[in-house]
Design a protein around this motif. Structure first.
Motif, PDB file in Angstrom:
ATOM      1  N   GLY A 137       0.811  -1.163  -0.099  1.00  0.00           N
ATOM      2  CA  GLY A 137      -0.053  -0.012   0.168  1.00  0.00           C
ATOM      3  C   GLY A 137       0.681   1.236   0.046  1.00  0.00           C
ATOM      4  O   GLY A 137       2.136   1.242  -0.080  1.00  0.00           O
ATOM      5  N   HIS A 138       0.139   2.475  -0.049  1.00  0.00           N
ATOM      6  CA  HIS A 138       0.998   3.585   0.144  1.00  0.00           C
ATOM      7  C   HIS A 138       0.008   4.492   1.023  1.00  0.00           C
ATOM      8  O   HIS A 138      -0.902   5.343   0.615  1.00  0.00           O
ATOM      9  CB  HIS A 138       0.783   4.326  -1.233  1.00  0.00           C
ATOM     10  N   PRO A 139       0.232   4.411   2.209  1.00  0.00           N
ATOM     11  CA  PRO A 139      -0.667   4.970   3.426  1.00  0.00           C
ATOM     12  C   PRO A 139      -0.434   6.502   3.790  1.00  0.00           C
ATOM     13  O   PRO A 139      -0.636   7.204   4.575  1.00  0.00           O
ATOM     14  CB  PRO A 139      -0.294   4.103   4.788  1.00  0.00           C
ATOM     15  N   HIS A 141       0.984  10.701   1.535  1.00  0.00           N
ATOM     16  CA  HIS A 141       0.929  11.494   0.377  1.00  0.00           C
ATOM     17  C   HIS A 141       2.456  11.769   0.237  1.00  0.00           C
ATOM     18  O   HIS A 141       3.066  11.834   0.863  1.00  0.00           O
ATOM     19  CB  HIS A 141       0.408  12.897   0.738  1.00  0.00           C
ATOM     20  N   ASP A 142       2.625  12.091  -1.276  1.00  0.00           N
ATOM     21  CA  ASP A 142       3.817  12.317  -1.750  1.00  0.00           C
ATOM     22  C   ASP A 142       3.715  13.863  -2.119  1.00  0.00           C
ATOM     23  O   ASP A 142       2.654  14.368  -2.942  1.00  0.00           O
ATOM     24  CB  ASP A 142       4.145  11.836  -3.263  1.00  0.00           C
ATOM     25  N   ILE A 143       4.425  14.603  -1.798  1.00  0.00           N
ATOM     26  CA  ILE A 143       4.471  15.927  -1.880  1.00  0.00           C
ATOM     27  C   ILE A 143       5.805  16.442  -2.834  1.00  0.00           C
ATOM     28  O   ILE A 143       6.836  16.500  -2.381  1.00  0.00           O
ATOM     29  CB  ILE A 143       4.390  16.967  -0.561  1.00  0.00           C
ATOM     30  N   THR A 240      11.315  14.509  -7.654  1.00  0.00           N
ATOM     31  CA  THR A 240      11.971  14.565  -6.255  1.00  0.00           C
ATOM     32  C   THR A 240      10.487  15.088  -5.211  1.00  0.00           C
ATOM     33  O   THR A 240       9.705  15.995  -5.744  1.00  0.00           O
ATOM     34  CB  THR A 240      12.797  16.032  -6.016  1.00  0.00           C
ATOM     35  N   HIS A 241      10.467  14.211  -4.240  1.00  0.00           N
ATOM     36  CA  HIS A 241       9.210  14.555  -3.376  1.00  0.00           C
ATOM     37  C   HIS A 241       9.537  14.145  -1.892  1.00  0.00           C
ATOM     38  O   HIS A 241      10.280  13.277  -1.682  1.00  0.00           O
ATOM     39  CB  HIS A 241       7.925  13.554  -3.734  1.00  0.00           C
ATOM     40  N   LEU A 242       8.589  14.340  -0.916  1.00  0.00           N
ATOM     41  CA  LEU A 242       8.710  13.994   0.316  1.00  0.00           C
ATOM     42  C   LEU A 242       7.506  13.132   0.429  1.00  0.00           C
ATOM     43  O   LEU A 242       6.278  13.413   0.237  1.00  0.00           O
ATOM     44  CB  LEU A 242       8.075  15.102   1.339  1.00  0.00           C
ATOM     45  N   HIS A 243       7.677  12.090   1.144  1.00  0.00           N
ATOM     46  CA  HIS A 243       6.808  10.957   1.376  1.00  0.00           C
ATOM     47  C   HIS A 243       6.254  11.037   3.067  1.00  0.00           C
ATOM     48  O   HIS A 243       7.098  11.087   4.028  1.00  0.00           O
ATOM     49  CB  HIS A 243       7.212   9.426   1.092  1.00  0.00           C
ATOM     50  N   PHE A 244       4.993  11.571   2.990  1.00  0.00           N
ATOM     51  CA  PHE A 244       4.614  11.997   4.386  1.00  0.00           C
ATOM     52  C   PHE A 244       3.391  11.205   4.818  1.00  0.00           C
ATOM     53  O   PHE A 244       2.347  10.835   4.039  1.00  0.00           O
ATOM     54  CB  PHE A 244       4.090  13.386   4.244  1.00  0.00           C
TER      55      PHE A 244
HETATM   56 ZN   LIG Z   1       5.130   8.103  -1.434  1.00  0.00          ZN
END
Ligand SMILES: [Zn+2]
Length: 269
Positions: A137-139, A141-143, A240-244
């Motif tokens: 899963g991907h619980p 958000h990617d920002i 490029t992103h933050l996974h939050f």
């Molecule tokens: Zn992510």
């Protein structure tokens, strides 16, 4: 005459005795001062990172969960036992804030940087915290940041993008110095526990990390900078992103929740 001789010889005996005691006293004073100064500096600069500190215990436990080296049952029991200790430590600290509103985790960015449509990046199906690095899963958000040439610098400012703490809390784990040969999905990541809301905030794929385990952070504090670390964030195919991710502790069990609406309403830094 006799008495004079005696007094004079007493003086000769007394002088070395006094001198000896004085030196001993001075050495003892010096050693105790040294001990106090050493202890004080240790306390000032290394307040945590010791066995028995709940933040450090959480960090050690998380490494075992991440790397599948502990059963779910044992890990859950230990998490349940650690949470009140983390809260106790937090309540004794200088900062004991609980805020309703989050701060947006990327400085200079807002909700339009969140991947997907209306928060569709949040896909918790199949995810379990105790699956660690092997989770499905991907619980969260990617920002995304503006970084066409993938140098982890904002194309507009030419500078790194600060990852800000969305809430007050305590740093309970992190990973540093990720390399492309490492299988760790989150790369350089940080876990912050907010004892007032019983929430765990997870920030992944960072470049630099500016905090350490045990640090008490305030909302808006800088945690580090956006990067491209982690097995899926590193390849060129990944912008490029933050996974939050936000987990809420349900009786000690960290369950993901969708923070999309909170991110939309978050304070911008
Ligand atoms: Zn992510």
């Amino acid at each position: 005459m006799d008495s004079l001789v005696v007094r004079s010889s007493e003086c000769f005996v007394m002088k070395p005795l006094i001198l000896h005691s004085a030196i001993r006293l001075a050495v003892e004073l010096f050693l105790s001062t040294l001990l106090i100064v050493t202890l004080a500096s240790f306390c000032a600069f290394s307040p945590v990172l010791s066995q028995g500190d709940p933040a450090f215990e959480w960090h050690l436990l998380y490494l075992k969960i991440r790397d599948s080296q502990i059963s779910r049952e044992e890990a859950l029991a230990r998490l349940k036992a650690l949470e009140p200790l983390l809260k106790d430590r937090y309540l004794k600290s200088w900062n004991r804030k609980s805020e309703d509103r989050l701060t947006f985790p990327l400085r200079g960015y807002g909700p339009t940087a969140i991947g997907g449509n209306g928060g569709s990046g949040y896909q918790p199906k199949g995810y379990d915290f105790f699956d660690g690095n092997r989770h499905k899963g991907h619980p969260g958000h990617d920002i995304f940041i503006r970084d066409k040439n993938q140098d982890s610098l904002d194309d507009g400012t030419g500078k790194p993008v600060e990852v800000s703490s969305v809430s007050s809390g305590m740093v309970v784990s992190l990973n540093l110095n990720w390399e492309s040969s490492s299988p760790i999905r989150g790369g350089n990541y940080i876990w912050v526990f907010d004892p007032m809301k019983s929430r765990y905030y997870y920030y992944a794929h960072l470049n630099e990390i500016q905090v350490k385990v045990g640090d008490i952070v305030s909302r808006r504090d800088s945690l580090g900078t956006v990067g491209r670390t982690g097995i899926k964030a590193h390849p060129k195919s990944s912008p490029t992103h933050l996974h939050f991710v936000v987990h809420e502790s349900i009786g000690g069990y960290p369950k993901p929740i969708n923070p999309y609406q909170e991110l939309v309403k978050a304070e911008r830094k």
